[in-house]
Design an enzyme around this catalytic site. Structure first.
Site, short mmCIF file in Angstrom:
data_model
loop_
_atom_site.label_atom_id
_atom_site.label_comp_id
_atom_site.label_asym_id
_atom_site.label_seq_id
_atom_site.Cartn_x
_atom_site.Cartn_y
_atom_site.Cartn_z
N ASP A 126 3.85 19.65 28.89
CA ASP A 126 3.38 18.29 29.27
C ASP A 126 2.61 17.66 28.37
O ASP A 126 2.07 16.39 28.37
CB ASP A 126 2.09 18.32 30.54
CG ASP A 126 1.06 19.28 30.17
OD1 ASP A 126 0.94 19.93 29.19
OD2 ASP A 126 0.27 19.77 31.22
N SER A 127 2.72 17.96 27.00
CA SER A 127 2.52 17.16 25.90
C SER A 127 3.06 15.98 25.73
O SER A 127 3.14 15.16 25.08
CB SER A 127 2.54 18.17 24.66
OG SER A 127 4.02 18.80 24.50
N ASP A 186 6.61 22.89 32.26
CA ASP A 186 4.96 23.05 32.39
C ASP A 186 4.85 22.73 33.87
O ASP A 186 5.44 21.59 34.25
CB ASP A 186 4.20 21.95 31.40
CG ASP A 186 3.45 22.67 30.36
OD1 ASP A 186 3.33 23.97 30.47
OD2 ASP A 186 3.09 21.93 29.50
N LYS A 228 5.18 27.10 33.31
CA LYS A 228 3.99 27.58 32.46
C LYS A 228 2.90 26.84 33.25
O LYS A 228 3.11 25.76 33.72
CB LYS A 228 4.22 27.07 31.02
CG LYS A 228 2.58 27.42 30.32
CD LYS A 228 2.80 27.08 28.96
CE LYS A 228 3.03 26.01 28.37
NZ LYS A 228 1.66 24.93 28.57
N GLU A 252 -3.78 29.26 23.09
CA GLU A 252 -3.85 27.82 22.18
C GLU A 252 -5.25 27.49 21.47
O GLU A 252 -6.29 27.88 22.42
CB GLU A 252 -3.56 26.63 22.96
CG GLU A 252 -3.68 25.48 22.29
CD GLU A 252 -3.04 24.20 23.17
OE1 GLU A 252 -2.64 24.26 24.31
OE2 GLU A 252 -3.16 23.11 22.31
O1 KIV Z 1 2.49 21.02 26.42
C1 KIV Z 1 2.70 21.49 25.63
O2 KIV Z 1 3.38 21.32 24.67
C2 KIV Z 1 1.95 22.91 25.36
C3 KIV Z 1 1.93 23.43 23.98
C4 KIV Z 1 1.10 22.77 23.15
C5 KIV Z 1 1.77 24.93 24.14
O3 KIV Z 1 1.23 23.36 26.51
#
Ligand code: KIV
Length: 271
Positions: free
Chosen positions: A50-51, A89, A117, A186
């Protein structure tokens, strides 16, 4: 790469690879073009994170991302991925209840993910159990959980001080007991991440968590040195500068993770 190395990475492989001493390499990715490059370079896990709310959509946090956004980008990534295990995510509040999480996770698996995740422990433990009982592999995410940014008051290192460290160790045990097959840590101090990884029955993947995790993950845009309009976190290394091309950067990352030369001490946080 030999044919056996090109066999698709499965969920049980993660534990077997850890036991064989193989450091797992993971990168975020949001589209087919980059997915092909990552997959060809031998990245073990691709995270549709979700980044994307920050690096693709330009937001200040991940909170605006929807299940539909992640499903769309997962489909794009899955179209070009042959070997890497795709982790998608569950975005903000998609995992607020077990039932909501099941609907969201089903959509993400249908879009091509092999695992979902989710962030946190506490009431998320019941969510992990519920999903795993229903054949949905889960990766847990502890430490600096970006969906908690409002409560944390920013993107801050977690687990400092005895009480916070004990809590994180307990949560790491709990997510594994609930059935998670993988754990992202993290922005956790390096000694604490080492302790959690040593005691963990499931593989750990670090980002800003030192060299002793079982694997590493970075946001693709960060490791390619893109200017995202904010200070680059200390755990990032600009692999494009040394790799010379996108494919070269990804190959250099995979090699550095596998060799244990990334992250170096300067990429981690002290206790
Ligand atoms: O959303 C994402 O990219 C993440 C990473 C920073 C682990 O959760």
């Amino acid at each position: 790469m030999t044919d056996s190395q090109r066999k698709p990475v499965t969920v049980p492989d993660l534990l077997a690879l850890r036991q064989a001493g193989h450091k797992l390499s993971m990168l975020t990715c949001y589209d087919a073009g980059f997915a092909r490059t990552l997959d060809n370079a031998g990245v073990d896990l691709i995270l549709v994170g979700d980044s994307l709310g920050m690096v693709v959509q330009g937001g200040h946090s991940t909170l605006g991302v929807t299940v539909e956004d992640i499903a769309y980008h997962t489909r794009c990534v899955a179209a070009a991925t042959r070997r890497a295990l795709i982790v998608a995510d569950l975005p903000f509040q998609a995992d607020a209840t077990p039932e909501r999480a099941l609907d969201a996770a089903t959509a993400l698996l249908r879009a091509g993910a092999g695992m979902v995740k989710l962030e946190g422990a506490g009431h998320k433990l019941a969510v992990i159990e519920y999903l795993v009982e229903r054949e949905i592999p889960v990766c847990a995410h502890l430490g600096l959980t970006p969906q908690s940014v409002l409560r944390f008051g920013g993107f801050k290192v977690q687990g400092r001080g005895n009480a916070a460290a004990q809590k994180l160790c307990q949560e790491a045990r709990q997510v594994a007991e609930a059935g998670a097959a993988l754990l992202v840590l993290e922005a956790v101090t390096a000694p604490l991440a080492a302790r959690i990884s040593h005691d963990s029955p499931i593989p750990t993947i670090g980002i800003g968590a030192g060299k002793d995790c079982d694997g590493q993950v970075l946001v693709l845009h960060d490791m390619l040195g893109l200017d995202l309009g904010h200070r680059r976190p200390r755990f990032v290394r600009d692999f494009l500068a040394e790799g010379g091309s996108v494919a070269g950067a990804v190959a250099a990352y995979v090699e550095a993770v596998q060799a244990g030369s990334f992250p170096a001490e300067e990429h981690g946080y002290k206790a």
